[in-house]
Design a protein around this motif. Sequence first.
Motif, PDB file in Angstrom:
ATOM      1  N   THR A 163       0.835  -1.189   0.000  1.00  0.00           N
ATOM      2  CA  THR A 163       0.000   0.000   0.000  1.00  0.00           C
ATOM      3  C   THR A 163       0.874   1.245   0.000  1.00  0.00           C
ATOM      4  OG1 THR A 163      -1.700  -1.183   1.236  1.00  0.00           O
ATOM      5  CG2 THR A 163      -1.823   1.217   1.240  1.00  0.00           C
ATOM      6  N   THR A 164       0.480   2.214  -0.783  1.00  0.00           N
ATOM      7  CA  THR A 164       1.159   3.503  -0.750  1.00  0.00           C
ATOM      8  C   THR A 164       0.191   4.539  -0.202  1.00  0.00           C
ATOM      9  OG1 THR A 164       0.542   3.961  -3.036  1.00  0.00           O
ATOM     10  CG2 THR A 164       2.699   2.953  -2.680  1.00  0.00           C
ATOM     11  N   TYR A 165       0.740   5.634   0.260  1.00  0.00           N
ATOM     12  CA  TYR A 165      -0.048   6.680   0.902  1.00  0.00           C
ATOM     13  C   TYR A 165       0.214   8.002   0.197  1.00  0.00           C
ATOM     14  CZ  TYR A 165      -0.020   2.930   4.249  1.00  0.00           C
ATOM     15  OH  TYR A 165      -0.135   1.698   4.831  1.00  0.00           O
ATOM     16  N   THR A 166      -0.815   8.818   0.141  1.00  0.00           N
ATOM     17  CA  THR A 166      -0.718  10.090  -0.547  1.00  0.00           C
ATOM     18  C   THR A 166      -1.009  11.230   0.410  1.00  0.00           C
ATOM     19  OG1 THR A 166      -1.485   9.045  -2.589  1.00  0.00           O
ATOM     20  CG2 THR A 166      -1.612  11.451  -2.481  1.00  0.00           C
ATOM     21  N   ALA A 167      -0.032  12.133   0.552  1.00  0.00           N
ATOM     22  CA  ALA A 167      -0.238  13.367   1.314  1.00  0.00           C
ATOM     23  C   ALA A 167      -0.994  14.331   0.410  1.00  0.00           C
ATOM     24  CB  ALA A 167       1.099  13.955   1.744  1.00  0.00           C
ATOM     25  N   ARG A 168      -2.080  14.882   0.930  1.00  0.00           N
ATOM     26  CA  ARG A 168      -2.951  15.711   0.101  1.00  0.00           C
ATOM     27  C   ARG A 168      -2.958  17.152   0.595  1.00  0.00           C
ATOM     28  NH1 ARG A 168      -7.187  11.747  -2.025  1.00  0.00           N
ATOM     29  NH2 ARG A 168      -8.334  13.606  -2.520  1.00  0.00           N
ATOM     30  N   PRO A 169      -2.667  18.103  -0.285  1.00  0.00           N
ATOM     31  CA  PRO A 169      -2.775  19.510   0.099  1.00  0.00           C
ATOM     32  C   PRO A 169      -4.248  19.920   0.141  1.00  0.00           C
ATOM     33  CG  PRO A 169      -2.300  19.355  -2.227  1.00  0.00           C
ATOM     34  CD  PRO A 169      -2.280  17.936  -1.681  1.00  0.00           C
ATOM     35  N   VAL A 170      -4.510  21.108   0.606  1.00  0.00           N
ATOM     36  CA  VAL A 170      -5.863  21.661   0.509  1.00  0.00           C
ATOM     37  C   VAL A 170      -6.167  21.771  -0.992  1.00  0.00           C
ATOM     38  CG1 VAL A 170      -7.335  23.631   1.007  1.00  0.00           C
ATOM     39  CG2 VAL A 170      -5.611  22.922   2.675  1.00  0.00           C
ATOM     40  N   PRO A 171      -7.282  21.219  -1.448  1.00  0.00           N
ATOM     41  CA  PRO A 171      -7.597  21.228  -2.884  1.00  0.00           C
ATOM     42  C   PRO A 171      -7.726  22.646  -3.449  1.00  0.00           C
ATOM     43  CG  PRO A 171      -9.030  19.705  -1.707  1.00  0.00           C
ATOM     44  CD  PRO A 171      -8.295  20.498  -0.667  1.00  0.00           C
ATOM     45  N   PRO A 172      -7.353  22.840  -4.724  1.00  0.00           N
ATOM     46  CA  PRO A 172      -7.395  24.173  -5.338  1.00  0.00           C
ATOM     47  C   PRO A 172      -8.759  24.854  -5.249  1.00  0.00           C
ATOM     48  CG  PRO A 172      -6.223  22.651  -6.755  1.00  0.00           C
ATOM     49  CD  PRO A 172      -6.802  21.836  -5.630  1.00  0.00           C
ATOM     50  N   PRO A 183       4.414  26.868   7.194  1.00  0.00           N
ATOM     51  CA  PRO A 183       4.012  25.636   6.497  1.00  0.00           C
ATOM     52  C   PRO A 183       2.778  25.877   5.622  1.00  0.00           C
ATOM     53  CG  PRO A 183       3.350  25.540   8.796  1.00  0.00           C
ATOM     54  CD  PRO A 183       4.109  26.819   8.623  1.00  0.00           C
ATOM     55  N   LEU A 184       2.985  25.921   4.327  1.00  0.00           N
ATOM     56  CA  LEU A 184       1.921  26.223   3.379  1.00  0.00           C
ATOM     57  C   LEU A 184       1.132  24.965   3.045  1.00  0.00           C
ATOM     58  CD1 LEU A 184       4.063  28.493   1.063  1.00  0.00           C
ATOM     59  CD2 LEU A 184       2.258  29.256   2.647  1.00  0.00           C
ATOM     60  N   ARG A 185      -0.171  24.991   3.305  1.00  0.00           N
ATOM     61  CA  ARG A 185      -1.003  23.812   3.062  1.00  0.00           C
ATOM     62  C   ARG A 185      -1.464  23.704   1.622  1.00  0.00           C
ATOM     63  NH1 ARG A 185      -0.383  25.824   8.008  1.00  0.00           N
ATOM     64  NH2 ARG A 185      -0.746  24.343   9.683  1.00  0.00           N
ATOM     65  N   CYS A 186      -1.197  24.704   0.814  1.00  0.00           N
ATOM     66  CA  CYS A 186      -1.583  24.666  -0.598  1.00  0.00           C
ATOM     67  C   CYS A 186      -0.577  23.899  -1.443  1.00  0.00           C
ATOM     68  CB  CYS A 186      -1.743  26.082  -1.142  1.00  0.00           C
ATOM     69  SG  CYS A 186      -0.362  27.187  -0.766  1.00  0.00           S
ATOM     70  N   CYS A 187       0.690  23.983  -1.089  1.00  0.00           N
ATOM     71  CA  CYS A 187       1.733  23.320  -1.877  1.00  0.00           C
ATOM     72  C   CYS A 187       2.623  22.421  -1.024  1.00  0.00           C
ATOM     73  CB  CYS A 187       2.564  24.340  -2.636  1.00  0.00           C
ATOM     74  SG  CYS A 187       3.254  25.634  -1.608  1.00  0.00           S
ATOM     75  N   LEU A 188       2.298  22.291   0.259  1.00  0.00           N
ATOM     76  CA  LEU A 188       2.975  21.386   1.186  1.00  0.00           C
ATOM     77  C   LEU A 188       4.483  21.619   1.236  1.00  0.00           C
ATOM     78  CD1 LEU A 188       0.924  18.116   0.639  1.00  0.00           C
ATOM     79  CD2 LEU A 188       0.570  19.941   2.325  1.00  0.00           C
ATOM     80  N   ARG A 189       4.854  22.879   1.342  1.00  0.00           N
ATOM     81  CA  ARG A 189       6.243  23.256   1.561  1.00  0.00           C
ATOM     82  C   ARG A 189       6.265  24.484   2.453  1.00  0.00           C
ATOM     83  NH1 ARG A 189       7.523  27.941  -0.929  1.00  0.00           N
ATOM     84  NH2 ARG A 189       6.568  28.472  -2.916  1.00  0.00           N
ATOM     85  N   ARG A 190       7.437  24.848   2.914  1.00  0.00           N
ATOM     86  CA  ARG A 190       7.575  26.049   3.729  1.00  0.00           C
ATOM     87  C   ARG A 190       7.674  27.274   2.830  1.00  0.00           C
ATOM     88  NH1 ARG A 190       7.283  25.018   8.932  1.00  0.00           N
ATOM     89  NH2 ARG A 190       7.915  22.939   9.594  1.00  0.00           N
ATOM     90  N   SER A 191       7.139  28.384   3.332  1.00  0.00           N
ATOM     91  CA  SER A 191       7.197  29.631   2.580  1.00  0.00           C
ATOM     92  C   SER A 191       8.637  30.129   2.489  1.00  0.00           C
ATOM     93  CB  SER A 191       6.318  30.698   3.230  1.00  0.00           C
ATOM     94  OG  SER A 191       6.811  30.994   4.530  1.00  0.00           O
ATOM     95  N   LEU A 242      -1.859  19.859   9.290  1.00  0.00           N
ATOM     96  CA  LEU A 242      -0.810  20.064   8.281  1.00  0.00           C
ATOM     97  C   LEU A 242      -1.235  19.519   6.919  1.00  0.00           C
ATOM     98  CD1 LEU A 242       2.390  19.291  10.362  1.00  0.00           C
ATOM     99  CD2 LEU A 242       1.635  21.511   9.485  1.00  0.00           C
ATOM    100  N   TYR A 243      -1.707  18.272   6.910  1.00  0.00           N
ATOM    101  CA  TYR A 243      -2.184  17.681   5.652  1.00  0.00           C
ATOM    102  C   TYR A 243      -2.946  16.398   5.945  1.00  0.00           C
ATOM    103  CZ  TYR A 243       2.238  15.051   6.050  1.00  0.00           C
ATOM    104  OH  TYR A 243       3.298  14.290   6.495  1.00  0.00           O
ATOM    105  N   GLU A 244      -3.672  15.963   4.943  1.00  0.00           N
ATOM    106  CA  GLU A 244      -4.454  14.728   5.009  1.00  0.00           C
ATOM    107  C   GLU A 244      -3.706  13.638   4.260  1.00  0.00           C
ATOM    108  OE1 GLU A 244      -8.205  13.570   2.452  1.00  0.00           O
ATOM    109  OE2 GLU A 244      -8.775  14.927   4.082  1.00  0.00           O
ATOM    110  N   VAL A 245      -3.826  12.420   4.739  1.00  0.00           N
ATOM    111  CA  VAL A 245      -3.236  11.268   4.056  1.00  0.00           C
ATOM    112  C   VAL A 245      -4.333  10.253   3.797  1.00  0.00           C
ATOM    113  CG1 VAL A 245      -1.551   9.383   4.197  1.00  0.00           C
ATOM    114  CG2 VAL A 245      -1.005  11.628   5.181  1.00  0.00           C
TER     115      VAL A 245
END
Length: 159
Positions: free
Chosen positions: A2-11, A38-46, A153-156
């Motif tokens: 099984t693989t897991y996907t970190a999901r940003p806030v959807p556009p 911590p930017l939840r739109c692109c899952l990186r730090r500003s 932070l994010y959904e998986v």
Amino acid sequence: MTTYTARPVPPEVLAELRAADDAGRPATAVTDQEGGAPLRCCLRRSRPGERIALVAYAPLHRWAAATGAGPGAYDERGPVFVHADPCPGPDPARDAGYPFPGAHRTVRRYAADGRILGGALVAAVDDEALRNAFDDPSVALVHVRAVEYGCFLYEVRRA
């Protein structure tokens, strides 16, 4: 495996949050002088000089509305940083691994009906931590949260 996907806030949700957040307030853009948010739109730090906004976000509420779940008292909202303007989202070529590494995190598990099934403090979000979180087949999704403030932070989800 099984693989897991970190999901940003959807556009589409980001567009709504930039107009009015989940507390009904308009987003206020600021220039981030220091960087590191911590930017939840692109899952990186500003980065220093980027325009960001701190908005109220109710991730479980939005998921429940889309799925018909009833999270009851678990339906909470909290602050998240996003780019003030649309961004391209995460860059898989650049952002290998799970977002915001290097700190303890809380991994909170939710059932398909919206109930919390438990949580765990993890030293790092990795495949093992997520395998443990999803070891119960009734887990529908996982929220990764900051320990120091409890912020989402994010959904998986299972990929």
